[in-house]
Design a protein around this motif. Sequence first.
Motif, PDB file in Angstrom:
ATOM      1  N   SER A 214      -4.605 -28.326 -34.393  1.00  0.00           N
ATOM      2  CA  SER A 214      -3.563 -29.088 -35.302  1.00  0.00           C
ATOM      3  C   SER A 214      -4.173 -30.471 -35.931  1.00  0.00           C
ATOM      4  N   ASP A 215      -4.003 -30.407 -37.177  1.00  0.00           N
ATOM      5  CA  ASP A 215      -4.395 -31.386 -38.017  1.00  0.00           C
ATOM      6  C   ASP A 215      -3.998 -32.775 -37.585  1.00  0.00           C
ATOM      7  N   VAL A 216      -2.928 -32.631 -36.829  1.00  0.00           N
ATOM      8  CA  VAL A 216      -2.110 -34.122 -36.721  1.00  0.00           C
ATOM      9  C   VAL A 216      -2.294 -34.476 -35.227  1.00  0.00           C
ATOM     10  N   GLY A 217      -3.161 -33.654 -34.599  1.00  0.00           N
ATOM     11  CA  GLY A 217      -3.429 -33.977 -33.033  1.00  0.00           C
ATOM     12  C   GLY A 217      -4.160 -35.322 -33.030  1.00  0.00           C
ATOM     13  N   GLU A 218      -3.781 -36.027 -31.932  1.00  0.00           N
ATOM     14  CA  GLU A 218      -4.336 -37.124 -31.610  1.00  0.00           C
ATOM     15  C   GLU A 218      -6.131 -37.033 -31.024  1.00  0.00           C
ATOM     16  N   GLY A 219      -6.145 -35.871 -30.410  1.00  0.00           N
ATOM     17  CA  GLY A 219      -7.365 -35.556 -29.854  1.00  0.00           C
ATOM     18  C   GLY A 219      -8.467 -34.883 -30.748  1.00  0.00           C
ATOM     19  N   VAL A 220      -9.601 -35.384 -30.722  1.00  0.00           N
ATOM     20  CA  VAL A 220     -10.644 -34.552 -31.262  1.00  0.00           C
ATOM     21  C   VAL A 220     -11.715 -33.745 -30.369  1.00  0.00           C
ATOM     22  N   ILE A 221     -11.929 -32.624 -30.910  1.00  0.00           N
ATOM     23  CA  ILE A 221     -12.754 -31.933 -30.039  1.00  0.00           C
ATOM     24  C   ILE A 221     -13.940 -31.404 -30.465  1.00  0.00           C
ATOM     25  N   ALA A 222     -15.140 -31.287 -29.786  1.00  0.00           N
ATOM     26  CA  ALA A 222     -16.386 -30.932 -30.397  1.00  0.00           C
ATOM     27  C   ALA A 222     -16.813 -29.548 -30.043  1.00  0.00           C
ATOM     28  N   TYR A 223     -16.945 -28.566 -30.673  1.00  0.00           N
ATOM     29  CA  TYR A 223     -17.307 -27.046 -30.359  1.00  0.00           C
ATOM     30  C   TYR A 223     -18.471 -26.502 -30.900  1.00  0.00           C
ATOM     31  N   LYS A 225     -19.894 -22.836 -32.225  1.00  0.00           N
ATOM     32  CA  LYS A 225     -19.466 -21.668 -32.805  1.00  0.00           C
ATOM     33  C   LYS A 225     -20.443 -20.445 -32.234  1.00  0.00           C
ATOM     34  N   SER A 226     -21.819 -20.955 -31.790  1.00  0.00           N
ATOM     35  CA  SER A 226     -22.773 -19.733 -31.428  1.00  0.00           C
ATOM     36  C   SER A 226     -22.636 -19.643 -29.908  1.00  0.00           C
ATOM     37  N   CYS A 227     -22.068 -20.683 -29.024  1.00  0.00           N
ATOM     38  CA  CYS A 227     -21.754 -20.379 -27.771  1.00  0.00           C
ATOM     39  C   CYS A 227     -20.342 -20.663 -27.375  1.00  0.00           C
ATOM     40  N   ASP A 228     -20.144 -21.020 -26.134  1.00  0.00           N
ATOM     41  CA  ASP A 228     -18.725 -21.250 -26.018  1.00  0.00           C
ATOM     42  C   ASP A 228     -18.624 -22.798 -25.547  1.00  0.00           C
ATOM     43  N   TYR A 229     -19.583 -23.724 -25.797  1.00  0.00           N
ATOM     44  CA  TYR A 229     -19.461 -24.960 -25.387  1.00  0.00           C
ATOM     45  C   TYR A 229     -18.086 -25.387 -26.156  1.00  0.00           C
ATOM     46  N   ALA A 230     -17.334 -26.366 -25.621  1.00  0.00           N
ATOM     47  CA  ALA A 230     -16.499 -27.130 -26.315  1.00  0.00           C
ATOM     48  C   ALA A 230     -15.877 -28.302 -25.390  1.00  0.00           C
ATOM     49  N   ALA A 231     -15.946 -29.596 -25.879  1.00  0.00           N
ATOM     50  CA  ALA A 231     -15.663 -30.657 -25.097  1.00  0.00           C
ATOM     51  C   ALA A 231     -14.780 -31.628 -25.723  1.00  0.00           C
ATOM     52  N   THR A 232     -14.118 -32.683 -25.338  1.00  0.00           N
ATOM     53  CA  THR A 232     -13.394 -33.646 -25.992  1.00  0.00           C
ATOM     54  C   THR A 232     -14.555 -34.599 -26.622  1.00  0.00           C
ATOM     55  N   ASP A 233     -14.190 -35.368 -27.523  1.00  0.00           N
ATOM     56  CA  ASP A 233     -15.085 -36.285 -27.989  1.00  0.00           C
ATOM     57  C   ASP A 233     -15.476 -37.332 -27.294  1.00  0.00           C
ATOM     58  N   GLU A 234     -14.564 -37.611 -26.343  1.00  0.00           N
ATOM     59  CA  GLU A 234     -14.886 -38.544 -25.314  1.00  0.00           C
ATOM     60  C   GLU A 234     -15.917 -38.261 -24.223  1.00  0.00           C
ATOM     61  N   LYS A 235     -15.867 -36.812 -23.998  1.00  0.00           N
ATOM     62  CA  LYS A 235     -16.683 -36.257 -23.205  1.00  0.00           C
ATOM     63  C   LYS A 235     -18.094 -35.706 -23.592  1.00  0.00           C
ATOM     64  N   ALA A 236     -18.080 -34.835 -24.695  1.00  0.00           N
ATOM     65  CA  ALA A 236     -19.225 -34.238 -25.313  1.00  0.00           C
ATOM     66  C   ALA A 236     -20.404 -35.322 -25.196  1.00  0.00           C
ATOM     67  N   LYS A 237     -21.586 -34.461 -24.783  1.00  0.00           N
ATOM     68  CA  LYS A 237     -22.928 -35.358 -24.544  1.00  0.00           C
ATOM     69  C   LYS A 237     -23.373 -35.246 -25.911  1.00  0.00           C
ATOM     70  N   VAL A 238     -23.997 -36.572 -26.476  1.00  0.00           N
ATOM     71  CA  VAL A 238     -24.401 -36.600 -27.585  1.00  0.00           C
ATOM     72  C   VAL A 238     -25.878 -36.281 -27.408  1.00  0.00           C
ATOM     73  N   GLU A 400     -27.627 -25.067 -31.086  1.00  0.00           N
ATOM     74  CA  GLU A 400     -27.059 -25.062 -32.436  1.00  0.00           C
ATOM     75  C   GLU A 400     -26.237 -26.142 -32.666  1.00  0.00           C
ATOM     76  N   HIS A 401     -25.345 -26.071 -34.194  1.00  0.00           N
ATOM     77  CA  HIS A 401     -24.881 -27.442 -34.443  1.00  0.00           C
ATOM     78  C   HIS A 401     -23.218 -27.389 -33.656  1.00  0.00           C
ATOM     79  N   LEU A 402     -22.824 -28.519 -33.425  1.00  0.00           N
ATOM     80  CA  LEU A 402     -21.315 -28.697 -33.115  1.00  0.00           C
ATOM     81  C   LEU A 402     -20.136 -29.002 -34.358  1.00  0.00           C
ATOM     82  N   TYR A 403     -19.164 -28.587 -34.276  1.00  0.00           N
ATOM     83  CA  TYR A 403     -18.151 -28.648 -35.268  1.00  0.00           C
ATOM     84  C   TYR A 403     -16.928 -29.488 -34.574  1.00  0.00           C
ATOM     85  N   LEU A 404     -16.511 -30.294 -35.380  1.00  0.00           N
ATOM     86  CA  LEU A 404     -15.184 -31.012 -34.816  1.00  0.00           C
ATOM     87  C   LEU A 404     -13.947 -30.578 -35.444  1.00  0.00           C
ATOM     88  N   ASP A 405     -13.020 -30.774 -34.715  1.00  0.00           N
ATOM     89  CA  ASP A 405     -11.699 -30.432 -34.888  1.00  0.00           C
ATOM     90  C   ASP A 405     -10.639 -31.212 -34.233  1.00  0.00           C
TER      91      ASP A 405
END
Length: 574
Positions: A214-223, A225-238, A400-405
Amino acid sequence: MKMSKMYMPTLREVPSEAEIPSHQLLLRAGMIRKLVSGVYSYLPLGYRSIRKVEQVVREEMDASDSQELLMSAIQPRELWEASGRWENFGPEMWRLKDRNDREFCLGPTHEEYFTDLIKDEIKSYKQLPLNLYQIQTKYRDEKRPRFGLMRCREFIMKDAYSFDVDEDAMRVAYQNMWDAYDRIFTRLKLNYKVVEGDSGSMGGSVSHEFTAMSDVGEGVIAYCKSCDYAATDEKAKVIYSIPQSDEVEKEMDKVQTPEVKTIEALVGFFNTDKYKFGKALVFLAQGEPVVVVIPGNRELSETKLANYLMIPGHELEMAEEDTIKKISGANKGFTGPVGLLDGTKLLVDKRVTTIKNMVVGGNETDYHYINVNYGRDFQGEVVEDLLMVEENDICPSCGEHLYLDRGIEVGNIFQLGTKYSDSLKAKYLDENGKEKPFVMGSYGVGVSRSVAAVVEQYHDEKGIVWPFVIAPYHAIITIVNIKNEEQVELGEKIYENLKKVGIEVLLDDRNERPGVKFNDRELIGIPVQITVGKMAGEGIVEYSLRKRDEKKEVKEDQLHELILEAFREEGFYL
Ligand code: ATP
Ligand code: MG
């Protein structure tokens, strides 16, 4: 239910305090009312939806061999002292005293309580695994209660706790709950993603969040599209590296930079790339100053910083001007890692160590250093990753590259290990008669928040568009003119017939203008709409679904079959 008798205080105007659709619509549809900030009453329509979410949760938890019980919201201080969370939970904990000055809290969560409950009763490995849950009201004195049911100070949560003999068994329990959550959120018709989460105050290492997109969600996730990696922005390893150059290390120099304080201003002033700046941020961690240096083109993750320092998030805050002055000798905006007050804790994101000839604050008002190089000009505690993930960062799993939502966290699952069984001394005897601590997991679903999440995903400009599964009622019959006997008669007949076959139905028999009734019907979002009007004498009504624009005229005796067909289409069964 006949609407002439119903308590359904709808509102025409959008309440000014409500910023997001679910908050506006739940208020307008007369489903909830605010008492004080973050505390709501669930009115008849709203409570029906809440109970339906509870029922879905209950069925799937029961199907996973978790057993329901109900604990008190009141918990004594001693339980929380034993785990160390009386201190660590911080200001979110709602504390109170009884008449004898004994201290309690209103439970924000129940790890301690459940562990304490079973510890004297479960003695043998033969009694394990065990999984218990409750659906209960939780209290958290949130810093910023907002968005209606999304972030409340009093809310309904399903919380479950698993107890196992070892890590392997705990992982089985964890997967079992993961599967149950998949079934729950699929049945609730939510478009969601499962993402790796940060374990925060729960302790333990592995956790996952179920996030309703949801666009109004308070959480940001990084995921990815090429594999099933998905994590919260707090967790996602940079995974980020500074562009490498074969520049030689130049001599450090101090230059005057009057009023040039922000990174943007500095980029202009020095005419160089943003990543060539060592951005220094000053925090107070449990009251002690900490300076953190990161590349100028990136943002810091405060969660990663708190985790690295091993302190709860609420004990980390940005330092005020006086602290900054004390440790740097300069006004805000000119702090840097070179020449800080002796003994100041200095953390350096690993990438800063590879910036050649960087620009940093001069620790003197209106000055910066240029040509600063890590190792030669300053040293600190190097930390692997303190950065906030950004769109297009590299996926840590596949490259590959991460997307944020954005999304709304509707549930999460934690592998706790022995954090609570150790501290509360909860042990069982294994096959060899040896004492061992229970290996635990904990699992939450935001029941009231899920109702808001469904509204975020299912609404239009006219109101809510409920899926059957948690719609307060399945169908609504609107009698266009209640002064017309034929219409009233047919409306009531359909109402009785549908009720008999188990369909939950509202009869709009109010003495209101048709426009008012139609608007309310759209607003409260009941999935099946039946309009009894001019053709009532011939047994013909208008049939439509809230989610579609089509209307058709049908004979009254076709309605049951049409409704069953609409159920089937959504995979919903009575
Ligand atoms: P958040 O990050 O949103 O604060 P949390 O990590 O604190 O959530 P948990 O302690 O894991 O949440 O609680 C379990 C579930 O309870 C969450 O997944 C969420 O759906 C719900 N929840 C948590 N806090 C609130 C709140 N203040 N209001 C409504 N629901 C909440
Ligand atoms: Mg929280």
